[in-house]
Write an enzyme that holds these catalytic residues in place. Structure first.
Site, PDB file in Angstrom:
ATOM      1  N   ASP A   1      15.710  17.281  27.395  1.00 12.93           N
ATOM      2  CA  ASP A   1      16.145  18.672  27.316  1.00 12.93           C
ATOM      3  C   ASP A   1      15.595  19.326  26.051  1.00 12.93           C
ATOM      4  O   ASP A   1      14.993  18.654  25.207  1.00 12.93           O
ATOM      5  CB  ASP A   1      17.687  18.770  27.339  1.00 12.93           C
ATOM      6  CG  ASP A   1      18.348  17.825  26.342  1.00 12.93           C
ATOM      7  OD1 ASP A   1      17.761  17.573  25.275  1.00 12.93           O
ATOM      8  OD2 ASP A   1      19.445  17.334  26.627  1.00 12.93           O
TER       9      ASP A   1
ATOM     10  N   ASN B   1      32.074  16.122  26.670  1.00 16.28           N
ATOM     11  CA  ASN B   1      32.624  16.709  27.904  1.00 16.28           C
ATOM     12  C   ASN B   1      31.979  16.090  29.150  1.00 16.28           C
ATOM     13  O   ASN B   1      32.166  16.581  30.250  1.00 16.28           O
ATOM     14  CB  ASN B   1      32.433  18.232  27.899  1.00 16.28           C
ATOM     15  CG  ASN B   1      30.963  18.657  27.920  1.00 16.28           C
ATOM     16  OD1 ASN B   1      30.069  17.821  28.021  1.00 16.28           O
ATOM     17  ND2 ASN B   1      30.709  19.945  27.818  1.00 16.28           N
TER      18      ASN B   1
ATOM     19  N   HIS C   1      28.652  15.785  29.654  1.00 12.11           N
ATOM     20  CA  HIS C   1      27.328  16.269  30.043  1.00 12.11           C
ATOM     21  C   HIS C   1      26.276  15.166  29.864  1.00 12.11           C
ATOM     22  O   HIS C   1      26.431  14.254  29.051  1.00 12.11           O
ATOM     23  CB  HIS C   1      26.943  17.571  29.325  1.00 12.11           C
ATOM     24  CG  HIS C   1      26.626  17.462  27.882  1.00 12.11           C
ATOM     25  ND1 HIS C   1      27.196  18.276  26.932  1.00 12.11           N
ATOM     26  CD2 HIS C   1      25.777  16.652  27.195  1.00 12.11           C
ATOM     27  CE1 HIS C   1      26.703  17.975  25.748  1.00 12.11           C
ATOM     28  NE2 HIS C   1      25.846  16.994  25.880  1.00 12.11           N
TER      29      HIS C   1
ATOM     30  N   GLU D   1      25.805  20.467  32.162  1.00 12.82           N
ATOM     31  CA  GLU D   1      27.173  20.664  31.704  1.00 12.82           C
ATOM     32  C   GLU D   1      28.158  20.589  32.884  1.00 12.82           C
ATOM     33  O   GLU D   1      27.768  20.772  34.048  1.00 12.82           O
ATOM     34  CB  GLU D   1      27.294  22.060  31.056  1.00 12.82           C
ATOM     35  CG  GLU D   1      26.500  22.231  29.759  1.00 12.82           C
ATOM     36  CD  GLU D   1      27.287  21.769  28.531  1.00 12.82           C
ATOM     37  OE1 GLU D   1      28.040  20.786  28.627  1.00 12.82           O
ATOM     38  OE2 GLU D   1      27.125  22.403  27.467  1.00 12.82           O
TER      39      GLU D   1
HETATM   40  C1  GLP Z   1      23.177  16.407  23.240  1.00 14.52           C
HETATM   41  C2  GLP Z   1      22.094  15.987  24.186  1.00 14.52           C
HETATM   42  C3  GLP Z   1      22.541  14.865  25.086  1.00 14.52           C
HETATM   43  C4  GLP Z   1      23.235  13.801  24.276  1.00 14.52           C
HETATM   44  C5  GLP Z   1      24.459  14.402  23.641  1.00 14.52           C
HETATM   45  C6  GLP Z   1      25.351  13.377  22.940  1.00 14.52           C
HETATM   46  O1  GLP Z   1      24.031  17.347  23.778  1.00 14.52           O
HETATM   47  N1  GLP Z   1      21.633  17.053  25.008  1.00 14.52           N
HETATM   48  O2  GLP Z   1      21.390  14.335  25.741  1.00 14.52           O
HETATM   49  O3  GLP Z   1      23.571  12.723  25.112  1.00 14.52           O
HETATM   50  O4  GLP Z   1      23.986  15.355  22.726  1.00 14.52           O
HETATM   51  O5  GLP Z   1      25.166  13.391  21.566  1.00 14.52           O
HETATM   52  P1  GLP Z   1      25.758  12.287  20.596  1.00 14.52           P
HETATM   53  O6  GLP Z   1      25.036  11.032  20.916  1.00 14.52           O
HETATM   54  O7  GLP Z   1      25.453  12.794  19.229  1.00 14.52           O
HETATM   55  O8  GLP Z   1      27.208  12.190  20.876  1.00 14.52           O
END
Ligand code: GLP
Length: 235
Positions: free
Chosen positions: A67, A131, A133, A138
């Site tokens: 992304d 959440n 995602h 989302e």
């Molecule tokens: C972002 C990315 C996701 C990732 C998420 C979790 O939102 N788009 O791909 O999995 O963060 O982040 P963290 O690993 O810091 O909890």
């Protein structure tokens, strides 16, 4: 679904790395996605070490970004591609690895065409948001979509930009859709972080919940979840 729970950051990282390294050894020219976030940092450190030691290479691989933020005022600082450069460096920025980046100006269809040209993903390595995602798919998003633009939810922005003033935060992102993630030949889902107890419990129990995108990957034929064990102990 195969669930592996781990008891330390080191075990989490080495377990995830051993799965990625095995997949790459089986098919060195594989197409894979890699996630951002704090969850995969240990994994990337192990991969960097393995690459330096000559035990791992992505030189024949195609890496697809999962992304990218669309309207990040500080772009490229804080972007996915900057994250990859910082955390995987030579492992993918070596002149040989094919890196499919999503630039904020790109059309989602172009990315779908690149995924099709690679014959889809061999391995989708994904993290999970608090959440539920995945990438930036989302809750409430179309779970059958391919690459598309999303409005980021407030809780996602709060989690990802806690220290950044509101006007400096992006509001939209472009993400690989659930359709392409679901059709990856193998999937590795990484779950760690203190804001993920609820989603971890659903995943561990195998419960598919429409409001939690990550659970929509639970019926994938070849899904391994590496999860920090403390998430299942409650707080
Ligand atoms: C972002 C990315 C996701 C990732 C998420 C979790 O939102 N788009 O791909 O999995 O963060 O982040 P963290 O690993 O810091 O909890």
């Amino acid at each position: 679904m195969k669930l592996i729970t781990t008891e330390s950051h080191e075990e989490f990282a080495t377990m995830a790395a051993s799965i990625v390294m095995r997949k790459v050894a089986e098919k060195p020219d594989l197409a894979l996605t890699l996630p951002t976030g704090s969850t995969p940092l240990g994994l990337y450190e192990v991969l960097r070490r393995a690459e330096r030691g000559g035990d791992f290479s992505l030189e024949r691989a195609s890496v697809f970004m999962l992304d990218e933020y669309l309207d990040l005022p500080s772009y490229p600082e804080g972007s996915f591609v900057a994250f990859l450069r910082e955390n995987l460096g030579e492992v993918i920025f070596n002149g040989s690895t094919k890196l499919a980046t999503i630039n904020p100006s790109d059309r989602p269809d172009d990315y779908d065409r690149a995924l099709d040209a690679a014959n889809g993903l061999d391995l989708a390595v994904v993290g999970v948001g608090g959440n539920g995602h995945v990438g930036f798919n989302e809750p409430g998003d179309d779970l059958g979509a391919r690459t598309h633009v999303v409005d980021l939810h407030d809780d996602t922005l709060e989690a990802n930009f806690a220290d950044v003033a509101r006007e400096e935060r992006p509001t939209r992102a472009i993400t690989i859709g659930m359709a392409d993630l679901r059709s990856a030949r193998s999937m590795l889902m990484l779950v760690s972080g203190s804001n993920k107890h609820a989603v971890a419990e659903l995943l561990a129990a195998g419960i598919i919940d429409d409001r939690v995108p990550a659970t929509h990957l639970l019926d994938h034929d070849d899904l391994t979840i590496v999860m920090s064990g403390e998430l299942l102990r409650g707080v």
